[in-house]
Design a protein around this motif. Sequence first.
Motif, short mmCIF file in Angstrom:
data_model
loop_
_atom_site.label_atom_id
_atom_site.label_comp_id
_atom_site.label_asym_id
_atom_site.label_seq_id
_atom_site.Cartn_x
_atom_site.Cartn_y
_atom_site.Cartn_z
N UNK A 44 -101.73 -7.08 54.92
CA UNK A 44 -101.28 -6.54 53.63
C UNK A 44 -100.76 -5.12 53.78
N UNK A 45 -101.41 -4.30 54.59
CA UNK A 45 -100.93 -2.94 54.82
C UNK A 45 -99.55 -2.97 55.48
N UNK A 46 -99.37 -3.87 56.44
CA UNK A 46 -98.11 -3.96 57.15
C UNK A 46 -96.98 -4.41 56.21
N UNK A 47 -97.27 -5.36 55.33
CA UNK A 47 -96.25 -5.87 54.42
C UNK A 47 -95.94 -4.87 53.30
N UNK A 52 -93.28 -4.97 50.23
CA UNK A 52 -93.70 -6.29 49.76
C UNK A 52 -94.78 -6.14 48.69
N UNK A 53 -94.42 -5.57 47.56
CA UNK A 53 -95.39 -5.45 46.48
C UNK A 53 -95.33 -6.63 45.53
N UNK A 54 -94.32 -7.49 45.68
CA UNK A 54 -94.20 -8.71 44.89
C UNK A 54 -93.91 -9.87 45.85
N UNK A 55 -94.89 -10.76 46.00
CA UNK A 55 -94.75 -11.87 46.94
C UNK A 55 -94.10 -13.10 46.31
N UNK A 222 -110.72 -4.17 70.98
CA UNK A 222 -109.97 -5.14 70.17
C UNK A 222 -109.09 -5.99 71.08
N UNK A 223 -109.09 -7.30 70.82
CA UNK A 223 -108.44 -8.25 71.74
C UNK A 223 -107.17 -8.88 71.20
N UNK A 224 -106.79 -8.56 69.97
CA UNK A 224 -105.61 -9.17 69.36
C UNK A 224 -104.61 -8.09 68.94
N UNK A 225 -103.39 -8.54 68.71
CA UNK A 225 -102.36 -7.63 68.23
C UNK A 225 -101.66 -8.26 67.04
N UNK A 226 -101.49 -7.46 65.99
CA UNK A 226 -100.70 -7.85 64.83
C UNK A 226 -99.35 -7.16 64.95
N UNK A 227 -98.28 -7.95 64.83
CA UNK A 227 -96.94 -7.42 65.04
C UNK A 227 -96.02 -7.79 63.90
N UNK A 228 -95.22 -6.82 63.48
CA UNK A 228 -94.05 -7.05 62.64
C UNK A 228 -92.85 -7.04 63.58
N UNK A 229 -92.13 -8.16 63.65
CA UNK A 229 -90.95 -8.29 64.50
C UNK A 229 -89.77 -8.45 63.55
#
Length: 234
Positions: A44-47, A52-55, A222-229
């Motif tokens: 949500x922070x990334x979006x 992206x305040x209106x989905x 931390x073992x994962x990565x969240x990415x915006x591509x």
Amino acid sequence: MSTPTDQETQAVSARYARRTDMGRYSMGRPEVWHTVLERQGAILKMLTRRGWDDFSQRRVVEVGCGAGGNLLEFLRWGCDPAQLSGIELLPERADMARRVLPAEVQILNTDACLVDLPPASFDLVFQSTVFSSLLDLPYRRQLAQVMWSWVRPGGAVLWYDFVINNPRNPDVRGVPLKEVKSLFPEAEVDAVRVTLAPPLARAVCRLHPSLYPVFNALPVLRTHRLLWLGKAAG
């Protein structure tokens, strides 16, 4: 004669069939809900940073949607069911998704590489721990190309997956950031490390659930990565 694509999808099905301890991922376990809530907040922070305040008008497709849990999250965030789609290779998981999601959500039970979706038709193409289950690099590249083709200008592939290998699980292989960038060479990349290492999360939550955020405060654990591509707006 089977193709390399057929061989990899058959191998993925076999790998998932070996995962018998599904209770490990129950939301009743404190390490699981800590992980899920942390990931939801990070997404949500990334979006919202990108407006992206209106989905409600966003078109979203998830590759490897499983039983529909992530799509349910997008519904709770305000997405229109008619704008959501999920693609799932395993028939039993696709059936579960159809049972829990509104009928307007399109669930396709097939290999994502074979889906005929219009180019540039989605605001967001989401994958969660799919690529780490794909051990064939050419297939990874093929799927990445297909996913990227679905993203409309100004949209993105949203990626959540392992960074490093799990030495106890030969059925998965972590995807380092360098490889992700090679899979999506045209993408604008925004990356954040998330998710306390699952074995450590289980151990600390057995002592007390409040220890999860304490240990997770150290990025090295931390073992994962969240990415915006992201794809350029044009």
